[in-house]
Design a protein around this motif. Structure first.
Motif, PDB file in Angstrom:
ATOM      1  N   UNK A   1       9.497  24.546  49.745  1.00  0.00           N
ATOM      2  CA  UNK A   1      10.895  24.177  49.484  1.00  0.00           C
ATOM      3  C   UNK A   1      11.052  22.660  49.462  1.00  0.00           C
ATOM      4  N   UNK A   2      10.493  21.993  50.475  1.00  0.00           N
ATOM      5  CA  UNK A   2      10.659  20.534  50.557  1.00  0.00           C
ATOM      6  C   UNK A   2       9.844  19.797  49.513  1.00  0.00           C
ATOM      7  N   UNK A   3       8.701  20.363  49.139  1.00  0.00           N
ATOM      8  CA  UNK A   3       7.892  19.721  48.094  1.00  0.00           C
ATOM      9  C   UNK A   3       8.667  19.688  46.780  1.00  0.00           C
ATOM     10  N   UNK A   4       9.322  20.811  46.442  1.00  0.00           N
ATOM     11  CA  UNK A   4      10.114  20.862  45.206  1.00  0.00           C
ATOM     12  C   UNK A   4      11.307  19.920  45.310  1.00  0.00           C
ATOM     13  N   UNK A   5      11.958  19.937  46.480  1.00  0.00           N
ATOM     14  CA  UNK A   5      13.146  19.093  46.678  1.00  0.00           C
ATOM     15  C   UNK A   5      12.804  17.607  46.600  1.00  0.00           C
ATOM     16  N   UNK A   6      11.614  17.232  47.116  1.00  0.00           N
ATOM     17  CA  UNK A   6      11.204  15.818  47.119  1.00  0.00           C
ATOM     18  C   UNK A   6      10.553  15.387  45.810  1.00  0.00           C
ATOM     19  N   UNK A   7      10.408  16.332  44.856  1.00  0.00           N
ATOM     20  CA  UNK A   7       9.794  15.989  43.572  1.00  0.00           C
ATOM     21  C   UNK A   7       8.289  15.799  43.666  1.00  0.00           C
ATOM     22  N   UNK A   8       7.642  16.502  44.625  1.00  0.00           N
ATOM     23  CA  UNK A   8       6.190  16.380  44.785  1.00  0.00           C
ATOM     24  C   UNK A   8       5.476  17.134  43.668  1.00  0.00           C
ATOM     25  N   UNK A   9       4.320  16.621  43.252  1.00  0.00           N
ATOM     26  CA  UNK A   9       3.532  17.315  42.223  1.00  0.00           C
ATOM     27  C   UNK A   9       2.470  18.207  42.851  1.00  0.00           C
ATOM     28  N   UNK A  10       2.055  17.906  44.087  1.00  0.00           N
ATOM     29  CA  UNK A  10       1.020  18.697  44.757  1.00  0.00           C
ATOM     30  C   UNK A  10       1.289  18.756  46.255  1.00  0.00           C
ATOM     31  N   UNK A  11       0.866  19.858  46.869  1.00  0.00           N
ATOM     32  CA  UNK A  11       0.875  20.003  48.332  1.00  0.00           C
ATOM     33  C   UNK A  11      -0.586  20.134  48.762  1.00  0.00           C
ATOM     34  N   UNK A  12      -1.031  19.269  49.675  1.00  0.00           N
ATOM     35  CA  UNK A  12      -2.406  19.340  50.195  1.00  0.00           C
ATOM     36  C   UNK A  12      -2.355  19.852  51.631  1.00  0.00           C
ATOM     37  N   UNK A  13      -3.017  20.978  51.901  1.00  0.00           N
ATOM     38  CA  UNK A  13      -3.076  21.547  53.253  1.00  0.00           C
ATOM     39  C   UNK A  13      -4.523  21.404  53.706  1.00  0.00           C
ATOM     40  N   UNK A  14      -4.754  20.489  54.664  1.00  0.00           N
ATOM     41  CA  UNK A  14      -6.102  20.037  54.994  1.00  0.00           C
ATOM     42  C   UNK A  14      -6.422  20.275  56.471  1.00  0.00           C
ATOM     43  N   UNK A  15      -7.299  21.254  56.760  1.00  0.00           N
ATOM     44  CA  UNK A  15      -7.679  21.485  58.158  1.00  0.00           C
ATOM     45  C   UNK A  15      -8.752  20.487  58.608  1.00  0.00           C
TER      46      UNK A  15
END
Length: 567
Positions: free
Chosen positions: A197-211
């Motif tokens: 939700x926040x990625x779309x709202x902030x205009x992000x092009x990618x979400x990186x989930x890094x363990x």
């Protein structure tokens, strides 16, 4: 609570401090009347650039006998922010700073608002002490810490939930707009929905989930730069990856091999496509989610950043009945966006436009789009051969990767089709020699290529807070190679509107090569890269760096951004 003082109007306060003149105050009051008192006097004075928000807040603080503070994320205690509801903080622009012996220190933009202070005491249950701060500083600090508020909630929940319960993922959600409803779900579902939700709202092009070894880092790519947003407990890494894999229809039991998939969600009643890629790492699976927002596909050519002459030339080229038009640049330089904008401009009821893409990024109404499927044998060359039997007028090939695709695109251009495609080259002349290298005969390159557009993306200065400054001697030397008489440049400052980055959004810089008869003849004879570059200069081609400097001169971006993009 603050002592009740004899109230003095803001205008009189500023007059008495010598910050404004009477005629400036009269003008602002007239403006306020025209707005039917919808705007505060302070807002109008800032808009008119009569005085700054800091000067207004400082004057109010002194008048009401409260301290004035320049608040920042370093000053606020993130645990104390949770003393008041998130909705209340955002609505009233209130920032809890710290709690000492049941006295809550709160930053507010209007220290005279007694009713607001009473409400803060009622909601928090603490005695309240006030400091005055600008709305800008409060907003920026809230934006830094409010997302982390979600982490604290999830952090608290994780102690109550057994780790094995994290793998019990429910069916994929189709609508992520209602965050309140999502709050009733398991912590993992809640976290994933919140991230998307926040990625779309902030205009992000990618979400990186890094363990990592002892941390789970979640970053967004915004305007081409990665920014850390969340640090959930690292025990959630496997569960978060499983949740996303379930949503994308992937195999959650397979953790040793990379996987790719897609998710379709609804947000604000519009569809958002998410492309998911997982990769096994040392500490667990890294997940990257590409956000494909179809609203971004509806951009037109005027909004991309073309100069007037370049746009005029490019429009002439895309109106041609045949030939190849190439858009070049590295990954993430906006090539696909440019091609989509061209297709939307060319789209009409009497034209058959077909695209071959890997993958189809945005759905375009009225255009036939075909997605490559390598495993099934549906490759670029296979698709192109079949498409040429589909009576197309305009063909868009996502990328020319190999000699066979290049040869088929050339043949299509020579047999009466307009072909648009992309190549990975550093500049426009480099596209010509790349076609040679792919095995296309020079005489075919000369006969088919109508134009090459090289492009890059640079970050735009936030127009609300950019600051003018005089160029340094070194900057003047760099600028004198391209232009004259630049006395003022602009640098980023940072405000609430741009999340304290100083930049907001990106714009293209362009280099357009349109071969004339002499250049076509030289290309047909196998001209070298340096020869093509020299011929382009004599034709007056504006280079990427020159176009960038024009945008620096106009106060749109910075010299550093242009040199970084064109290095």
């Amino acid at each position: 609570m603050i002592a009740t003082l004899q109230r003095k109007p803001l205008g009189q306060l500023l007059l008495s401090r010598g910050l404004i003149k009477q005629e400036q105050l009269d003008r602002a009051l007239d403006e306020q009347k025209r707005s039917n008192h919808q705007k505060l006097l302070g807002e109008i004075l800032v808009e008119l650039r009569v005085c700054t928000e800091d000067q207004i807040t400082e004057a109010l603080a002194q008048a009401y006998g409260v301290p004035y503070a320049r608040v920042s994320p370093k000053v606020a205690d993130p645990k104390v922010i949770a003393a008041l509801p998130k909705e209340f903080l955002e609505k009233h622009q209130v920032l809890p700073l710290f709690l000492v012996e049941r006295v809550l220190t709160v930053a507010v933009p209007e220290p005279a608002n007694v009713f607001l202070l009473e409400e803060i005491e009622r909601l928090s249950g603490f005695q309240v002490q006030v400091v005055a701060a600008t709305t800008r500083d409060i907003k920026a600090t809230l934006q830094t810490y409010l997302p982390n508020d979600k982490v604290f909630v999830i952090d608290d929940i994780i102690e109550e939930v057994k780790p094995e319960e994290f793998t019990l993922i429910e069916a994929p959600v189709q609508d992520i707009t209602n965050l309140e409803q999502a709050a009733g779900d398991s912590p993992v579902v809640k976290l994933v929905n919140y991230c998307i939700y926040n990625a779309v709202k902030d205009g992000a092009s990618d979400i990186h989930i890094e363990p990592g070894d002892s941390a789970l880092r979640i970053r967004y790519r915004i305007d081409g730069r990665l920014m850390e947003k969340l640090r959930p407990p690292y025990q959630m890494a496997a569960a978060v990856a499983s949740r996303i894999k379930i949503m994308a229809g992937l195999d959650i039991s397979e953790r040793r091999l990379p996987q790719d998939g897609g998710i379709h969600v609804m947000m604000d009643k519009r569809p958002i496509d998410l492309r998911v890629s997982t990769m096994p790492g040392k500490h667990g699976e890294k997940v990257v989610v590409r956000v494909i927002d179809n609203d971004k596909a509806s951009v037109n050519l005027e909004k991309l950043g073309f100069g007037y002459e370049t746009l005029k030339q490019w429009r002439k080229l895309i109106a041609l009945p045949n030939g190849i038009l190439l858009v070049t640049g590295p990954t993430g330089s906006g090539k696909s966006t440019t091609l989509y904008a061209c297709l939307q401009e060319l789209n009409s009821d009497d034209t058959n436009i077909c695209t071959v893409e890997d993958p189809v990024e945005y759905a375009l109404n009225g255009i036939n789009q075909f997605q490559i499927h390598e495993k099934a044998g549906f490759t670029f060359p296979t698709a192109l051969r079949s498409l040429l039997r589909q009576d197309p007028d305009i063909l868009m090939v996502g990328e020319i990767r190999d000699g066979e695709t290049a040869r088929l695109a050339t043949q299509a251009a020579l047999t009466g089709h307009l072909v648009l495609s992309t190549l990975h080259t550093n500049d426009a002349p480099g596209a010509i020699t790349r076609l040679y290298n792919l095995g296309i005969e020079p005489y075919l390159v000369g006969a088919s290529v109508s134009g090459v557009l090289a492009q890059r993306l640079v970050r735009k200065l936030c127009q609300a807070c950019k600051e003018p400054y005089e160029p340094t001697p070194n900057e003047k030397r760099q600028l004198e190679r391209f232009t004259e008489n630049i006395e003022t440049l602009y640098k980023p400052k940072g405000c609430a509107r741009c999340r304290n980055l100083g930049f907001a959004g990106r714009i293209g810089i362009y280099e357009l090569l349109v071969p004339d008869d002499n250049m076509i003849e030289r290309i047909s004879q196998g001209a070298t890269l340096n020869e093509i570059r020299d011929l382009a200069r004599t034709l007056g081609m504006k280079t990427l760096r020159q176009d960038g400097v024009d945008k620096v001169k106009s106060g749109i971006t910075t010299l550093e951004e242009v040199y970084r993009a064109t290095a």
